[in-house]
Design an enzyme around this catalytic site. Structure first.
Site, short mmCIF file in Angstrom:
data_model
loop_
_atom_site.label_atom_id
_atom_site.label_comp_id
_atom_site.label_asym_id
_atom_site.label_seq_id
_atom_site.Cartn_x
_atom_site.Cartn_y
_atom_site.Cartn_z
N LEU A 120 0.81 -1.21 0.00
CA LEU A 120 0.00 0.00 0.00
C LEU A 120 0.85 1.27 0.00
O LEU A 120 0.58 2.21 -0.77
CB LEU A 120 -0.93 0.00 1.22
CG LEU A 120 -1.76 1.27 1.40
CD1 LEU A 120 -2.69 1.50 0.21
CD2 LEU A 120 -2.57 1.22 2.69
N ALA A 171 3.35 -1.65 8.86
CA ALA A 171 2.69 -2.62 9.74
C ALA A 171 3.38 -3.96 9.64
O ALA A 171 4.08 -4.24 8.67
CB ALA A 171 1.22 -2.80 9.32
N THR A 192 -7.48 -2.65 9.66
CA THR A 192 -7.94 -3.83 8.91
C THR A 192 -9.34 -4.29 9.32
O THR A 192 -9.75 -4.09 10.47
CB THR A 192 -6.95 -4.99 9.15
OG1 THR A 192 -7.47 -6.19 8.60
CG2 THR A 192 -6.71 -5.23 10.63
N TYR A 241 -2.80 -10.70 15.01
CA TYR A 241 -2.78 -9.57 14.06
C TYR A 241 -3.93 -8.61 14.36
O TYR A 241 -3.73 -7.41 14.58
CB TYR A 241 -2.88 -10.11 12.63
CG TYR A 241 -3.08 -9.07 11.56
CD1 TYR A 241 -2.13 -8.06 11.34
CD2 TYR A 241 -4.21 -9.10 10.73
CE1 TYR A 241 -2.32 -7.12 10.34
CE2 TYR A 241 -4.39 -8.16 9.72
CZ TYR A 241 -3.45 -7.17 9.52
OH TYR A 241 -3.63 -6.25 8.54
N LYS A 300 -3.77 -4.75 15.82
CA LYS A 300 -4.29 -3.63 15.02
C LYS A 300 -5.38 -2.87 15.79
O LYS A 300 -5.45 -1.64 15.74
CB LYS A 300 -4.86 -4.13 13.68
CG LYS A 300 -3.85 -4.75 12.74
CD LYS A 300 -2.80 -3.78 12.21
CE LYS A 300 -3.36 -2.80 11.23
NZ LYS A 300 -2.28 -1.94 10.65
N1 LIG Z 1 -2.43 -6.45 2.45
C1 LIG Z 1 -3.73 -6.52 2.73
O1 LIG Z 1 -4.50 -7.24 2.07
C2 LIG Z 1 -4.31 -5.67 3.87
C3 LIG Z 1 -5.67 -5.83 4.18
C4 LIG Z 1 -6.23 -5.01 5.17
C5 LIG Z 1 -5.45 -4.08 5.84
N2 LIG Z 1 -4.13 -4.00 5.54
C6 LIG Z 1 -3.34 -2.98 6.26
O2 LIG Z 1 -2.82 -2.11 5.28
C7 LIG Z 1 -1.58 -1.57 5.73
C8 LIG Z 1 -0.51 -1.79 4.67
O3 LIG Z 1 -0.36 -3.20 4.49
P1 LIG Z 1 0.55 -3.80 3.32
O4 LIG Z 1 -0.12 -5.01 2.82
O5 LIG Z 1 0.95 -2.72 2.37
O6 LIG Z 1 1.83 -4.28 4.16
P2 LIG Z 1 3.23 -4.77 3.60
O7 LIG Z 1 3.21 -4.92 2.13
O8 LIG Z 1 3.61 -5.94 4.44
O9 LIG Z 1 4.19 -3.55 3.95
C9 LIG Z 1 4.47 -3.23 5.28
C10 LIG Z 1 5.37 -2.02 5.31
O10 LIG Z 1 5.65 -1.71 6.67
C11 LIG Z 1 7.07 -1.68 6.89
N3 LIG Z 1 7.29 -2.15 8.26
C12 LIG Z 1 7.04 -3.34 8.79
N4 LIG Z 1 7.29 -3.35 10.09
C13 LIG Z 1 7.73 -2.09 10.40
C14 LIG Z 1 8.17 -1.45 11.61
N5 LIG Z 1 8.19 -2.10 12.78
N6 LIG Z 1 8.56 -0.16 11.56
C15 LIG Z 1 8.52 0.50 10.40
N7 LIG Z 1 8.13 -0.03 9.22
C16 LIG Z 1 7.73 -1.32 9.24
C17 LIG Z 1 7.64 -2.60 5.82
O11 LIG Z 1 8.99 -2.25 5.57
P3 LIG Z 1 10.09 -3.26 4.97
O12 LIG Z 1 9.38 -4.28 4.15
O13 LIG Z 1 11.01 -2.34 4.21
O14 LIG Z 1 10.77 -3.84 6.18
C18 LIG Z 1 6.73 -2.24 4.64
O15 LIG Z 1 7.13 -1.02 4.06
C19 LIG Z 1 -1.30 -2.24 7.07
O16 LIG Z 1 -1.74 -1.41 8.10
C20 LIG Z 1 -2.15 -3.49 7.03
O17 LIG Z 1 -2.48 -3.92 8.34
C21 LIG Z 1 -3.53 -4.76 4.57
#
Ligand SMILES: NC(=O)c1ccc[n+]([C@@H]2O[C@H](COP(=O)([O-])OP(=O)(O)OC[C@H]3O[C@@H](n4cnc5c(N)ncnc54)[C@H](OP(=O)(O)O)[C@@H]3O)[C@@H](O)[C@H]2O)c1
Length: 321
Positions: free
Chosen positions: A12, A72, A113, A136, A140
């Protein structure tokens, strides 16, 4: 506005950076363990996991006017294995960011989420009581409460449904993982009784940036696509979108078929109001979302062989990072 985006190496966050650049903002993009690649003019940096002091330095040095937190620990299994790490990334970090946003007078948009719900009371309104079934969801939900307590009327929490889209690695999102199964000769077993309401990453990113631009909206909101469906139907429609015959690629699975299955929310469909109707960005139907999906990187030859099709990549000039 000067906009700080956290999680900019993620699914995202990367798209939030693109959306913000397109909308004319001055963007500062922070990854976690990796540094984001971003178009010229975007300042980039890293925030080693859980480094609250570094977050503080970035914010107090740059004084952003808006902050979007897409950082996250978003992997359900990883959160189960490391609940303390999950709390740090999903509750403590957003709490600190919200405090800092409040301190510098920045708008704060935090992404949460649909997994804060247990799946037994759908369709969910944003005011319905939450009761997560896994680490998780619990981390959240804790993050949401901490953000609202710290930043109050300057903050929005957007609870997202599962995010569909294309990633540079081709192995992150629902359709990309399906393609990896199919390329490996596997038939994907998908829950027929599990309902989700997927959203396009581009659309959710626009919502995050629009919320950062607005100073008259605050609180906890839901966002997703227009259409809810079973995971199995999603797989069938994804296969068809790419000209593939779903028979032999996806099969329906029931909870009872899987021994020792950890608890899973059955139906996480959500009401998009009141956010829908307050924003210029409109929710997308599932067919529109499918139109944005591309053959994942690494699966081009497999797909071409199956369909004889030509792979089309949508590159946006200056934003194809
Ligand atoms: N993916 C889905 O289908 C989905 C659905 C509902 C809600 N969400 C929510 O949407 C948001 C974005 O999700 P996403 O799928 O884009 O996640 P993602 O692809 O796993 O990316 C997570 C990001 O957070 C960074 N990160 C992880 N732990 C961290 C920490 N402790 N401190 C600082 N940075 C950290 C990662 O950095 P590095 O990789 O560089 O380490 C990466 O840039 C989250 O809040 C998630 O809960 C996602």
């Amino acid at each position: 506005m000067r906009l700080l985006v956290l999680g900019a190496t993620g699914l995202l966050g990367r798209e939030v950076v693109r959306s913000a650049v397109r909308r004319g903002h001055q963007v500062l993009a922070l990854g976690g363990s990796r540094e984001p690649s971003a178009p010229r003019g975007v300042e980039v940096g890293r925030l080693a996991r859980g480094d609250l002091a570094a977050a503080e330095r970035w914010i107090l040095d740059r004084f952003p006017e808006g902050i979007v937190n897409a950082a996250a620990m978003a992997d359900v299994n990883e959160c189960e294995r490391d609940p303390e790490g999950a709390r740090l990334a999903n509750a403590r970090l957003p709490e600190r960011l919200a405090q800092l946003a409040h301190h510098v007078g920045a708008r704060f948009v935090h992404v949460s989420t649909d997994m804060v719900f247990d799946g037994r009371g759908a369709p969910y309104r944003s005011t319905d009581p939450a009761s997560p079934v896994n680490a998780y969801g619990r981390s959240k939900l804790e993050g949401e409460a901490a953000v609202m307590a710290a930043a109050g009327h300057g903050a929005c929490v957007v609870r997202s449904t599962p995010i569909l889209g294309n990633t540079p690695g081709g192995d992150r999102t629902v359709h990309e993982r399906l393609f990896l199964d199919w390329k490996a000769g596997k038939v994907s077993g998908l829950f027929a009784e599990e309902i989700r309401q997927p959203v396009a990453v581009t659309n959710l990113a626009d919502v995050c940036v629009e919320l950062a631009e607005r100073d008259n909206l605050s609180g906890i909101f839901h966002w997703g696509g227009r259409d809810a469906m079973s995971r199995h139907e999603m797989g069938v429609r994804i296969a068809r979108r790419f000209g593939l015959d779903p028979a032999g690629l996806v099969r329906p699975v029931n909870y009872a078929d899987i021994p020792d299955l950890p608890p899973r929310p059955r139906d996480l469909s959500v009401e998009l109001r009141p956010l829908e109707g307050k924003l210029r960005t409109q929710p997308m139907g599932f067919d529109e979302i499918l139109d944005e999906l591309e053959v994942p990187r690494g699966c081009e030859a497999w797909w071409r062989e199956r369909t004889g099709g030509e792979v089309v990549r949508r590159l946006v000039e200056g934003l194809d990072f």
